[in-house]
Design an enzyme around this catalytic site. Structure first.
Site, PDB file in Angstrom:
ATOM      1  N   ASP A 259       0.827  -1.198   0.000  1.00 47.81           N
ATOM      2  CA  ASP A 259       0.000   0.000   0.000  1.00 47.81           C
ATOM      3  C   ASP A 259       0.867   1.256   0.000  1.00 47.81           C
ATOM      4  OD1 ASP A 259      -2.562   1.504   0.519  1.00 47.81           O
ATOM      5  OD2 ASP A 259      -1.470   2.003   2.358  1.00 47.81           O
ATOM      6  N   GLU A 295       1.207  -0.045  -4.979  1.00 47.88           N
ATOM      7  CA  GLU A 295       0.436   1.174  -5.217  1.00 47.88           C
ATOM      8  C   GLU A 295       1.423   2.309  -5.006  1.00 47.88           C
ATOM      9  OE1 GLU A 295      -3.283   3.769  -3.433  1.00 47.88           O
ATOM     10  OE2 GLU A 295      -1.958   2.646  -2.118  1.00 47.88           O
TER      11      GLU A 295
END
Length: 594
Positions: A259, A295
């Site tokens: 993330d 990401e």
């Protein structure tokens, strides 16, 4: 071949064969540390190297324990494999050798075959609820499920990005063995499992590290979620690298989605983590495949090349979202000037932004990415962020013309980038996916107030209208409800997705290794023609028109030959023969190798 798997963590609680457990914690800020096992008096731990404390004590799997600071405060094990509740409760000793794996020969799929299905475990009924859907996923044709973060968080409901104990799968979803059974069953269905991990911050409640290891944090830097982690400190790097290896070797997941890599603030750490993962795989389980997904708002193409990772391609999504909905607020403003040109570049080169100035941010974004293969990018039309970070969690089914959306789905599933679906989109679910938490008191008030003020400031909603993240009903509304996928409309969408995924598997996947762009023609403000030369020599062509008006084209260069993969609407190919690309159209075909 072994049927049990235990990864030897250098810290935490390690159950021994003789009925004892070795406990170890890094606590450089305190002069003493005690261990308390439920039902017993606290026992002093021994200070050892580098600020660690260690103790081996009679203690079997299932025992509850905590560490005790000099001031008497009890704290959970930061490397706890399980919690007896949440992060404020006691940790639980787990003997990973207690679970007998059935799919010991599984080596995962090659990356280029991947079709991902992102889901929230809690919204699908916990570990057992997801396990019950595996046969459905296999029938749909997806071969990888991506689980939103599982590290223990406060309360019973959370997206997972507020986790504070990243080694302990959230107990609100089920037991550790139930989680392992989910992984085992997925592998039996030949479905990979990816887990979303958060290495850029800890959540706002239940993180006790600062009380005994302040060096875990860098007070000179802050993230949108709180103090930044200090990756200059070797113990911090080690903690998260061991976490990654733990998920891969002990929990047997097939990959990790990192993330917000841009918020980690250390490409060196990310690269080191990747190297450690690949080196450990080569040493421990040669031939096993493990996949990393990032990401990363920075569009750091070089980092992808150095780590052999793939990246969520927000540029692909954002350009398509503007074309489908006309929205131009927030980050969609970056694509509003010419969304079809941005989409064309994303299809041909990976990223739409490769170093250009972003006026909204006042900085440059991205790096040249055309040297990367198309499979370095994960494309999607929806995900938890793009749905859940809207004030009312509305999906594309509520925002876009259904015929245009059908055409965009065909592009997603047939282009060479790795496709990802978000749970329920395959039957055009209208169930919202809202932002939900389970906090109390001042923290609950702050989360509620902050979210409502943000959307009111953007003009997206009035403050009172935005759902309260802490209301149990907000979570309940986000759960896919039984029977939603059995209507005539749902069946029609499911058939569309299944057919396209099967076309991808049969005709496109074999040629993806070595695939390169053969150029993209922009036909007008809503239409384009993209071509890729596949590794087997075949030419993949996709004609797309997301506008509501037909486009007059020269029929000769845009006439399908070879194998037709799809057409929508049903008369699209006939119209092409007359020099017209009809509205809301996608036509894809595969021409024979040269």
């Amino acid at each position: 071949m072994t049927s049990t798997f235990a990864f030897p963590l250098p810290f935490g609680a390690a159950a021994q064969a003789d009925g004892t457990t070795r406990f170890r914690i890094w606590a450089p800020d305190v002069s003493a540390m005690q261990l308390v096992i439920e039902g017993d008096a606290p026992v002093p731990m021994q200070a050892v190297d580098g600020g660690h404390f260690e103790l081996t004590a009679p203690c079997i799997a299932g025992s509850r324990y905590a560490f005790v600071l000099p001031n008497g405060q009890r704290v959970p094990d930061p490397a706890s494999r399980a919690q007896d509740g949440g992060p404020h409760d006691m940790s639980v000793v787990v003997d990973p050798r207690g679970y007998v794996w059935q799919t010991t020969g599984w080596r995962a799929r090659p990356w280029h075959e991947t079709v991902i299905y992102e889901l929230h475990v809690g919204a699908l009924g916990g570990y057992n609820g997801v396990r019950a859907r595996l046969a459905y996923f296999a029938q749909l044709g997806v071969n990888a499920i991506e689980l939103m973060p599982l590290g223990t968080f406060e309360g019973q409901r959370n997206w997972g990005y507020d986790g504070v104990l990243p080694f302990a799968p959230e107990s609100a979803y089920g037991t550790v063995d139930e989680f392992k059974a989910l992984i085992d069953a997925a592998h039996a269905e030949e479905i990979m499992v990816f887990v979303d991990v958060v290495y850029n911050h800890f959540g706002p409640s239940g993180n006790y590290l600062a009380a005994y290891a302040a060096r875990f944090f860098d007070d000179t830097k802050h993230t949108p979620w709180g103090p930044a982690l200090n990756f200059i400190e070797p113990s911090v790097c080690q903690y998260f690298i061991q976490n990654a290896l733990y998920w891969l070797f002990e929990m047997r997941v097939d990959g990790l989605r990192l993330d917000a890599v841009h918020a980690i603030g250390s490409d060196a750490f990310v690269q080191t983590l990747s190297t450690c993962v690949h080196d450990e795989i080569a040493a421990r389980e040669p031939g096993r495949r493990v996949h990393l997904i990032f990401e990363n708002e920075d569009n750091a193409a070089g980092l992808l090349a150095r780590t052999s990772a793939a990246q969520w391609n927000d540029d692909f999504h954002n350009a398509l979202h503007v074309l489908l909905t006309g929205e131009r607020d927030g980050y969609y403003a970056d694509f509003a000037d010419d969304p079809v040109a941005h989409l064309a570049r994303a299809l041909a080169e990976g990223f739409a932004f490769q170093g250009e100035q972003i006026e909204r941010l006042g900085k440059h974004r991205g790096e040249p990415s055309s040297f990367l293969p198309p499979t370095s990018f994960v494309g999607f039309l929806q995900n938890h962020d793009q749905v859940g970070n809207r004030p009312f969690g509305d999906r594309l089914t509520a925002l876009a013309d259904p015929d245009a959306l059908r055409a965009a789905v065909a592009l997603l599933l047939l282009c060479p980038q790795i496709p990802m679906l978000f749970m329920g989109e395959e039957w055009a679910s209208v169930t919202p996916f809202l932002f939900f938490t389970d906090y109390r008191g001042e923290l609950a008030d702050a989360v509620r107030k902050g979210r409502r003020e943000e959307f009111a400031r953007l003009g997206a909603a009035t403050e009172a209208a935005v759902p309260d993240p802490n209301d149990p009903e907000t979570f309940a509304k986000s759960c896919l409800w039984p029977g939603e996928d059995v209507s005539a409309t749902a069946n029609d969408w499911l058939a569309w997705y299944r057919g396209l995924i099967e076309m991808r598997r049969t005709w496109i996947v074999p040629g993806l290794p070595g695939a390169t762009s053969a150029g993209v023609d922009v036909l007008n403000a809503h239409a384009l023609c993209a071509r890729w030369r596949l590794g087997n020599g075949a030419l993949l062509v996709i004609l797309l028109n997301l506008g509501d008006q037909r486009v007059v084209i020269d029929a000769a260069p845009y006439s399908p030959t070879g194998v037709t993969l799809c057409q929508t609407p049903a008369h699209a190919i006939h119209d092409l023969s007359t020099g017209t690309l009809c509205a809301h159209a996608c036509v894809a075909w595969l021409e024979e190798p040269l």
